[in-house]
Design a protein around this motif. Structure first.
Motif, short mmCIF file in Angstrom:
data_model
loop_
_atom_site.label_atom_id
_atom_site.label_comp_id
_atom_site.label_asym_id
_atom_site.label_seq_id
_atom_site.Cartn_x
_atom_site.Cartn_y
_atom_site.Cartn_z
N PHE A 42 132.57 37.99 61.38
CA PHE A 42 132.66 38.44 59.99
C PHE A 42 132.02 39.81 59.85
N VAL A 43 130.79 39.91 60.35
CA VAL A 43 130.02 41.14 60.14
C VAL A 43 130.72 42.33 60.77
N ARG A 44 131.28 42.12 61.96
CA ARG A 44 131.94 43.24 62.64
C ARG A 44 133.11 43.77 61.81
N ILE A 45 133.92 42.83 61.29
CA ILE A 45 135.06 43.27 60.46
C ILE A 45 134.56 43.92 59.18
N PHE A 46 133.60 43.24 58.57
CA PHE A 46 133.09 43.70 57.28
C PHE A 46 132.52 45.11 57.40
N GLU A 47 131.69 45.29 58.44
CA GLU A 47 131.03 46.59 58.62
C GLU A 47 132.04 47.71 58.81
N SER A 48 133.11 47.39 59.53
CA SER A 48 134.06 48.45 59.84
C SER A 48 134.72 48.97 58.57
N TYR A 49 134.66 48.19 57.48
CA TYR A 49 135.16 48.70 56.22
C TYR A 49 134.01 49.26 55.39
N TYR A 50 132.98 48.45 55.34
CA TYR A 50 131.89 48.76 54.40
C TYR A 50 131.21 50.08 54.75
N TYR A 51 130.88 50.26 56.01
CA TYR A 51 130.15 51.47 56.38
C TYR A 51 131.08 52.63 56.68
N ARG A 52 132.37 52.40 56.49
CA ARG A 52 133.28 53.54 56.51
C ARG A 52 133.62 53.95 55.08
N ASP A 53 132.94 53.29 54.13
CA ASP A 53 133.21 53.52 52.71
C ASP A 53 134.67 53.27 52.38
N ARG A 54 135.23 52.23 52.96
CA ARG A 54 136.61 51.88 52.63
C ARG A 54 136.60 50.55 51.90
N GLU A 55 137.49 50.43 50.91
CA GLU A 55 137.57 49.13 50.23
C GLU A 55 138.42 48.20 51.09
N ILE A 56 137.97 46.96 51.12
CA ILE A 56 138.66 45.96 51.93
C ILE A 56 140.01 45.65 51.31
N ASP A 57 141.07 45.67 52.10
CA ASP A 57 142.39 45.35 51.55
C ASP A 57 142.55 43.83 51.44
N ARG A 58 143.62 43.46 50.74
CA ARG A 58 143.82 42.06 50.42
C ARG A 58 143.89 41.18 51.66
N ALA A 59 144.64 41.64 52.65
CA ALA A 59 144.84 40.82 53.85
C ALA A 59 143.50 40.59 54.56
N THR A 60 142.73 41.66 54.73
CA THR A 60 141.44 41.54 55.40
C THR A 60 140.51 40.65 54.58
N TYR A 61 140.60 40.83 53.28
CA TYR A 61 139.76 40.00 52.40
C TYR A 61 140.02 38.53 52.67
N ARG A 62 141.30 38.21 52.83
CA ARG A 62 141.65 36.82 53.08
C ARG A 62 141.13 36.35 54.43
N ILE A 63 141.25 37.24 55.41
CA ILE A 63 140.74 36.89 56.74
C ILE A 63 139.24 36.63 56.66
N LEU A 64 138.54 37.52 55.98
CA LEU A 64 137.09 37.38 55.88
C LEU A 64 136.72 36.09 55.15
#
Lengths: 628, 309
Positions: free
Chosen positions: A599-621
């Protein structure tokens, strides 16, 4: 350079004052005085930049103000106490050290105050306050967004003008539209929020039934009553409401039954149940055949097993009753002249028909009359005979009608043969509501049948060809019907939890609590009353907060919150100074750690890139979180 | 933190043959190197500082220079001198040892302040001006300075302002028992060290430095760095907090750390795990706390800072 802080504070106090002005003519001078003191104290402390009162103390004060509302509110006087309480809350808010949300709260309360003033009285000044408030709140909110980014922000005069101008554009465009809708939409004369339950349209049985009356009821889809019992009810059960014993040629009436007291015999099939009766406007309390006793409503039991309440029923009532499905009223000797009464001038053809149906015994005559009616006439709710002599028209011309025609024809034919007969009005049939585990009796199941006295026993005969419940229940399984059942179950649940407390009564309880606070009993009563409201209020506010959070929170914050909550449930709490990866790696349970790390690896790759998580990734998370 | 970058991983593997059990020190040195910073190693003699410097130079295929600082070391000994050439009739500049890619300055605190500042200036400017002529130092340019913390007699400890010029301060420390046993069994490998085959060249090093620079630094992490700076500046323990150079160093090393971990964005842990090496030598303790453990106090202050997540 213009300092935004000064402007935001200034406009906030201005809005608060407008809110106060709009209601100042209505609230008591005490409240006005308290508010003004708080207003200026807030202004002064903000000016000095010192906020001496701690937030918790002010919060406590707010809670007290809201709690006191419970003691001042009454059914006749709802708005004013609410407005006064809002005014206090506004004052307290102004005293507080202000964060973004505090500013927003001040604006909201001010708008509520303005709305409240409209409920108290509406005149041209409202329009003025409304316009000023509208413009200032919009401008304030825009400026506040800048201010909340940087407390010390100062802007050039030119920039400031641009910001304000663009902010003003919004209400300038909206106001004309508001005016348009104001004229366009119909304005109601009635208050919008009527807390006192209004009288329902009355559709029950009265002391008399003109032939054809029931047909109106029989087309109504509304619920007449609800029955709760742990026994299984026959879906064709008869429900007795009233006995009609006097016929004047067009109308069956109830007059005080004469003769001896009737006894119930053949006491088989005992059943105890609770009835919730919708307002009928009449006195009669319907109960399953044959009712013997009733409890919960002040009533009188009449000779012919009719239960009439002490007062006409204008609101929902709840009562328990005991019936015997096999029971029959018994009286000997029966009052023959009373139960064979007929008006003068009965149509000759009816008399002849009655003679032709006479059998050797009483029972044979009854059977002949009933089967004659059942076989030669058809059931209908449309084009019913209406004339000076509806009965003859039914018997010899139209040959179709509803239960009342059948029953009164039967009763008249039997009375002509000298057999004591009376009309019983009530309902036939029940609908089981699986969701709420209770039975519904809809208005359209209203029915009329006859009781014939044979050897002292009053026996039930139903001369109607086909029963209304059979005829009308064809579309029962349709989606709409099922939906209706669900809605009814909800209503049933609602009724059940508060039926014993109508609003007036509750307010009385509160009043008595206030005056006799020493009385433990009334306090208990009060709590008993207040609890559902507090619970509902809490539930609603929690719901609103959750919904707001759900709506306003970004996906990444939302999913992170869920993730951390899940791990907290597992006993792993992230410390504030821990990084996500650091925290997750400290989890001793290997399986949890692995999933959490994914979870953290995926989350970080969005969060610390200042990108909002898209719907598909949100569902995965979310999937990973649920999997943990 | 785990190193995932394949080439960095190989470097560490290769060099740890000579520095058993010192992978962490190697990694920190490499982070400094790829962040274009300079490294200060505070350690006792004979624990592998030279090995580290030579190994790094060999494996990256870069030139290596060594300066042994003594109290009579002159700035010209480091930078170079202009010598009169009879044949051309002109002064010719003879470059000193600093004109190398990797320069080891041993026991920098033995040099006089004058020499120290000449060196540190060169480190900061990455160029040297002698008699009106400006000479660029080679790229990449990496100074490893060592300091002996025990011997105090006849030394000139680096002032705080000079310490700030080092991106990180680390110590190698004693090896573990197992590692030392291995060392004793194998004997000195100094000869072998000089025969290491480079696994990258100058161009590659420069390219990797550039790539590390491009790692994304989120606003959230920047806020975190600012919080750290704020904490050191407002703490009652310190008379001087982090400089701007200090926060820049934190950001740069964080990026390289992320780059080593195979990420193209910085997470707070990248920053946090390096704080013990990037911060303590930059802050100045108040006099009253001077006798307490420097690093301990700094870390206790930084420990409380909430991580953005």
């Amino acid at each position: 350079m213009i300092k935004l802080k000064t402007v935001v504070y200034g406009i906030t106090y201005f809005i608060g004052f407008i809110g106060f002005l709009s209601v100042s003519g209505h609230v008591s001078p005490t409240y006005s005085a308290i508010f003004l003191i708080m207003f200026f104290a807030g202004l002064f402390t903000d000016w000095k930049g010192k906020k001496p009162l701690p937030r918790w103390a002010l919060n406590l004060l707010s809670l007290t103000a809201v709690a006191s509302l419970f003691f001042r509110i009454s059914a006749e006087n709802v708005v004013l106490p609410v407005v006064e309480t809002l005014l206090l809350l506004l004052g307290i808010k102004l005293l507080e050290d202000k964060e973004f949300r505090d500013f927003m709260q001040i604006y909201t309360i001010s708008v509520f105050l303005l709305t409240g003033s409209a409920l108290l009285s509406i005149d041209i000044s409202f329009m003025l306050f409304f316009t000023v408030m509208f413009f200032s709140v919009v401008v304030a909110v825009v400026l506040l967004t800048y201010y909340s980014q940087d407390r010390e922000l100062a802007v050039e005069r030119d920039t400031f003008r641009k910001i304000v101008l663009s902010a003003v554009l919004i209400p300038s465009l909206a106001l004309p539209l508001t005016g348009f809708f104001f004229i366009l939409l119909p304005r109601t004369q009635q208050p919008l929020f009527n807390l006192i339950p209004a009288e329902k349209s009355t559709t029950g049985f009265s002391d008399s039934i003109s032939i054809g009356d029931v047909s109106q009821i029989q087309e109504s889809n509304e619920t007449a009553l609800r029955i709760k019992t742990d026994r299984k009810l026959n879906s064709e059960a008869y429900i007795r409401a009233v006995v009609l014993n006097f016929f004047d040629g067009k109308t069956w009436k109830r007059i005080r039954p004469a003769g001896r007291e009737e006894k119930a015999v053949n006491l088989k099939g005992r059943i105890k149940y609770t009835v919730i009766l919708e307002p009928t406007g009449s006195r009669y309390l319907p109960a399953l055949e044959l009712p013997l006793g009733l409890d919960g409503v002040r009533h009188r039991k009449e000779k012919d097993f009719v239960f009439s309440a002490a007062e006409r029923i204008y609101r929902r009532v709840k009562y328990t009753a005991i019936s015997y499905s096999g029971g029959k009223p018994f009286v000997k000797p029966v009052n023959l002249p009373f139960y064979t009464q007929l008006p003068y001038g009965i149509d000759e053809r009816i008399v002849k028909l009655a003679e032709s149906l006479k059998g050797k015994t009483v029972r044979e005559t009854v059977n002949k009359v009933v089967s004659y009616l059942k076989e030669n006439y058809s059931y209908s709710l449309q084009d019913l005979p209406v004339s000076e002599d509806p009965l003859s028209q039914f018997l010899f011309e139209v040959k179709k009608g509803n239960c009342e025609y059948f029953a009164s024809a039967g009763a008249v034919l039997l009375r002509l043969n000298g057999i004591p007969t009376r009309l019983v009005a009530g309902y036939k049939g029940v609908v089981y509501n699986r969701i709420g585990d209770y039975y519904i009796v809809p208005q359209k199941y209203a029915h009329t049948w006859i009781e014939v006295n044979i050897d002292g026993y009053w026996e039930r005969y139903d001369p109607t060809a086909g029963s209304p419940s059979q005829i009308l229940s064809k579309g029962e399984k349709s989606l709409a019907e099922r939906l209706r059942l669900i809605m009814d179950a909800l209503e049933y649940a609602y009724i059940n939890s508060i039926i014993n407390f109508d609003f007036q009564k509750q307010v009385k309880v509160v009043r008595s609590t206030v005056s006799f606070l020493s009385g433990f009993r009334s306090l208990f009563e009060y709590l008993k009353f207040a609890f559902p409201y507090i619970a509902i209020g809490l539930a609603v506010s929690i719901g609103v907060v959750l919904a707001l959070r759900e709506l306003t929170e970004s996906r990444s914050r939302k999913v992170l919150r869920k993730f951390l909550k899940k791990l907290e449930k597992k006993g792993y709490k992230k410390k504030e100074n821990q990084g996500l990866e650091e925290f997750v790696l400290s989890i001793p349970d290997g399986q949890v750690r692995e999933k959490a790390l994914r979870f953290v690896r995926i989350f970080e790759s969005y969060y610390y890139r200042d990108r909002e998580i898209d719907r598909a990734t949100y569902r995965i998370l979310l999937g990973i979180v649920n999997d943990i | 933190m785990e190193v995932k970058h394949p080439q960095i991983k190989r470097i560490i593997q290769e060099l740890s043959r000579f520095l058993q059990g010192k992978e962490e020190a190697l990694r920190l040195s490499l982070i400094t190197f790829f962040s274009r910073g300079h490294l200060l190693i505070e350690d006792l003699p004979g624990l592998g500082k030279t090995t580290l410097a030579i190994g790094l130079a060999r494996i990256t295929g870069l030139s290596f220079g060594r300066i042994q600082a003594t109290s009579d070391l002159l700035p010209s000994d480091i930078i170079g001198v202009s010598i009169y050439n009879k044949e051309t009739g002109k002064f010719e500049f003879h470059k000193g040892p600093i004109f190398n890619n990797i320069v080891l300055v041993d026991e920098i605190n033995r040099a006089t302040p004058k020499t120290q500042s000449a060196l540190l200036e060169a480190m900061g400017e990455k160029q040297i001006t002698v008699e009106g002529e400006t000479y660029k130092l080679p790229e990449p340019f990496f100074v490893i300075a060592t300091q002996n913390p025990v011997e105090q007699y006849g030394t000139f400890p680096l002032p705080e302002s000079q310490m700030d010029r080092f991106m990180m301060k680390i110590s190698i420390g004693y090896p573990s028992r197992e590692a030392e046993r291995e060392i004793l069994k194998g004997g000195s490998k100094r000869e072998e060290l000089y025969s290491i085959q480079p696994i990258m060249d100058r161009q590659q090093v420069l390219k990797m430095q550039e790539e590390a620079e491009k790692v994304y630094l989120s606003d959230k992490v920047i806020e975190y760095i600012l919080d750290i700076a704020e904490a050191t500046r407002s703490s009652k323990y310190f008379s001087a907090g982090l400089s701007i150079r200090g926060t820049l160093a934190i950001a740069k090393t964080g990026k390289t750390n992320a780059y080593f971990s195979g990420r193209d964005y910085v997470i707070p842990e990248d920053i946090k795990s390096l704080l013990p090496y990037t911060v303590p030598h930059r802050v100045v303790l108040h006099e009253i706390y001077e006798n307490t453990d420097h690093q301990e106090i700094v870390l206790s202050v930084l420990e409380k800072i909430p991580v953005p997540a």
